[in-house]
Scaffold this motif. Structure first.
Motif, short mmCIF file in Angstrom:
data_model
loop_
_atom_site.label_atom_id
_atom_site.label_comp_id
_atom_site.label_asym_id
_atom_site.label_seq_id
_atom_site.Cartn_x
_atom_site.Cartn_y
_atom_site.Cartn_z
N GLY A 106 0.80 -1.21 0.00
CA GLY A 106 0.00 0.00 0.00
C GLY A 106 0.84 1.27 0.00
N THR A 107 1.81 1.36 0.92
CA THR A 107 2.65 2.56 0.98
C THR A 107 3.51 2.69 -0.27
OG1 THR A 107 4.33 1.31 2.22
CG2 THR A 107 2.72 2.58 3.49
N ARG A 108 3.93 1.56 -0.81
CA ARG A 108 4.76 1.57 -2.02
C ARG A 108 4.03 2.24 -3.18
NH1 ARG A 108 5.76 -4.10 -5.31
NH2 ARG A 108 6.17 -3.15 -7.35
N PHE A 109 2.81 1.80 -3.46
CA PHE A 109 2.07 2.34 -4.60
C PHE A 109 1.47 3.71 -4.30
CE2 PHE A 109 2.17 -2.09 -6.01
CZ PHE A 109 2.54 -1.90 -7.34
N LEU A 110 1.10 3.95 -3.06
CA LEU A 110 0.56 5.27 -2.72
C LEU A 110 1.64 6.33 -2.86
CD1 LEU A 110 -1.94 6.78 -1.78
CD2 LEU A 110 -1.26 6.31 0.58
N ALA A 111 2.84 6.04 -2.38
CA ALA A 111 3.94 7.00 -2.51
C ALA A 111 4.28 7.25 -3.97
CB ALA A 111 5.17 6.47 -1.76
N ALA B 108 15.17 -1.03 0.33
CA ALA B 108 14.38 -1.90 -0.54
C ALA B 108 13.03 -1.27 -0.84
CB ALA B 108 14.21 -3.26 0.12
N TRP B 109 12.41 -0.66 0.18
CA TRP B 109 11.12 0.01 -0.02
C TRP B 109 11.25 1.15 -1.03
CZ3 TRP B 109 9.49 5.05 0.86
CH2 TRP B 109 8.11 5.28 0.80
N ALA B 110 12.31 1.94 -0.89
CA ALA B 110 12.54 3.05 -1.82
C ALA B 110 12.74 2.53 -3.24
CB ALA B 110 13.76 3.86 -1.37
N TYR B 111 13.42 1.41 -3.38
CA TYR B 111 13.61 0.81 -4.71
C TYR B 111 12.28 0.35 -5.29
CZ TYR B 111 15.22 -2.30 -8.41
OH TYR B 111 15.41 -2.91 -9.62
N LEU B 112 11.42 -0.23 -4.45
CA LEU B 112 10.11 -0.68 -4.91
C LEU B 112 9.25 0.50 -5.35
CD1 LEU B 112 9.36 -3.41 -2.22
CD2 LEU B 112 9.81 -3.79 -4.65
N VAL B 113 9.35 1.63 -4.66
CA VAL B 113 8.60 2.82 -5.03
C VAL B 113 9.07 3.37 -6.38
CG1 VAL B 113 8.09 5.22 -4.43
CG2 VAL B 113 8.00 3.45 -2.66
#
Length: 302
Positions: A40-45, A212-217
Motif C-alpha cells: 500500500g505505501t509503495r504504490f501510494l507513494a 528496498a522500499w525506496a527501490y520498490l517505489v
C-alpha cells in the motif's frame, strides 16, 4: 525485437528487468514491513510523486469517470492482485507461487478471448512454451500449498489479468501517465486501508528494508508499473503478460550473481525455453485487435 517501436521495447525491458529484481527487494523489505502496508505505501507513494509531477507540468485533473475507471483497475490489479498474493504467500511455497504467476498469460488469453481477441497460433505456442519453461524453472523448489493459499493465488491471477484486460478494452482512464498515477493512488489507498484494518504495523525499520522500499517505489512502481500499463495500451495481451515468464529468470540470474546460488542444467534448459517463448511472442504481432472501447486512444507517452 528490433521491429518493435523503441518505446515498446524500452517498456518491455523495464518490466522484464525491474519486476524480476523486485523479488529480492520485497524479500528484504518484508523484514520490516508487513505485506499489505508494504504494497500500500509503495504504490501510494509512487502515485503521489507521479501525480504531483504531472500537475506541475500542467496535466489535466482526471474526470469523475476517469477516477472511477482508475479505481476499478487499481483495486483489481493492486488491491486484489497483489493483496491476495501477499495473503497466499503465507500458505504457499515459492515454487507454487511461481507456477501460479506463470499462468497469468494463459488467463490473460482467456479473458481477452471473451472480449473477441483470441491469440494467434504463434502466440499460443509462445504462451504454452513459456508456461512449460516457468514450471520447469520452478520445479527444483517446493510445491507445498494449503487450500486457502492456492485459492488466494488463483484469485490474485484472475483479478490481475481481468483488470489488465478491462484497462485495455473497456475502461477509459486519464490520458498518459495521469491514468497510471490515478490507478496507483486508488489501488495503494485500498491496500493501505486493508493493512490497517488487519492491524498491521511497522515495529522496527532497518536501513536495508528502507532502501528496498525506496527501490520498490521508484523502480518497481513508478518505472515498472507505468511501463506495464503502457504495454497494455500498445501491444497484444500475450506480449504484455510475457513478464510472468521472464521475471523468474531475472530472479535466478540475480540469485547466482548476488547470493552465490548455483545454476544447474535444469535451470539452463528452462531459461532457454522461456527465451524461445518470448522470441515467439515478440515476433507475433505488435498491437491488440480493437474490441469495444480500447485504451489505446486514451494513452500516450507523457
Amino acid at each position: 525485437m528490433r521491429t518493435l517501436p523503441k518505446f515498446v521495447l524500452l517498456a518491455l525491458i523495464t518490466v522484464y528487468l525491474v519486476w524480476g529484481s523486485t523479488y529480492l527487494a520485497i524479500h528484504f523489505a518484508l523484514h520490516s514491513f508487513p505485506p499489505f502496508l508494504l504494497m500500500g505505501t509503495r504504490f501510494l507513494a509512487a502515485g503521489v510523486v507521479l501525480f504531483a509531477w504531472l500537475k506541475l507540468r500542467g496535466a489535466a485533473f482526471p474526470s469523475f469517470r476517469q477516477w472511477r475507471d482508475a479505481g476499478i483497475v487499481g483495486v483489481l490489479l493492486l488491491g486484489c492482485g497483489m493483496g491476495l498474493t501477499a495473503v497466499a504467500q503465507q500458505y504457499v511455497s515459492s515454487g507454487m507461487t511461481a507456477v501460479f504467476i506463470a499462468s497469468s498469460p494463459l488467463m490473460f488469453a482467456l479473458w481477452s478471448g471473451l472480449f473477441g481477441d483470441w491469440p494467434s497460433g504463434r502466440e499460443w505456442t509462445g504462451i504454452l512454451a513459456g508456461f512449460a519453461g516457468a514450471v520447469l524453472l520452478a520445479g527444483s523448489g517446493d510445491f507445498a500449498a494449503q487450500p486457502i493459499g492456492a485459492l488466494a493465488l488463483a484469485g490474485a491471477v484472475a483479478c490481475w489479468t481481468f483488470g489488465s484486460v478491462l484497462s485495455q478494452r473497456k475502461l477509459a482512464l486519464a490520458p498518459g501517465a495521469m491514468g497510471f498515477a490515478s490507478e496507483m493512488l486508488v489501488g495503494g489507498s485500498f491496500l493501505l486501508c486493508v493493512g490497517l484494518l488487519r492491524g498491521e504495523a511497522i515495529v522496527t525499520l532497518d536501513e536495508r528494508a528502507l532502501f528496498a522500499w525506496a527501490y520498490l517505489v521508484t523502480a518497481g512502481s513508478l518505472a515498472g508499473f507505468s511501463a506495464y500499463m503502457y504495454l497494455l495500451s500498445k501491444v497484444s495481451p500475450a506480449l504484455a503478460s510475457s513478464y510472468a515468464y521472464v521475471n523468474p529468470v531475472i530472479a535466478v540470474v540475480l540469485g547466482v550473481w548476488l547470493a552465490d546460488e548455483s545454476l544447474g542444467a535444469r535451470e539452463t534448459v528452462a531459461m532457454a525455453i522461456i527465451l524461445g517463448s518470448v522470441l515467439l511472442l515478440t515476433t507475433a504481432r505488435a498491437a491488440p485487435k480493437p474490441a469495444g472501447r480500447s485504451l489505446r486512444a486514451n494513452t500516450s507517452t507523457q
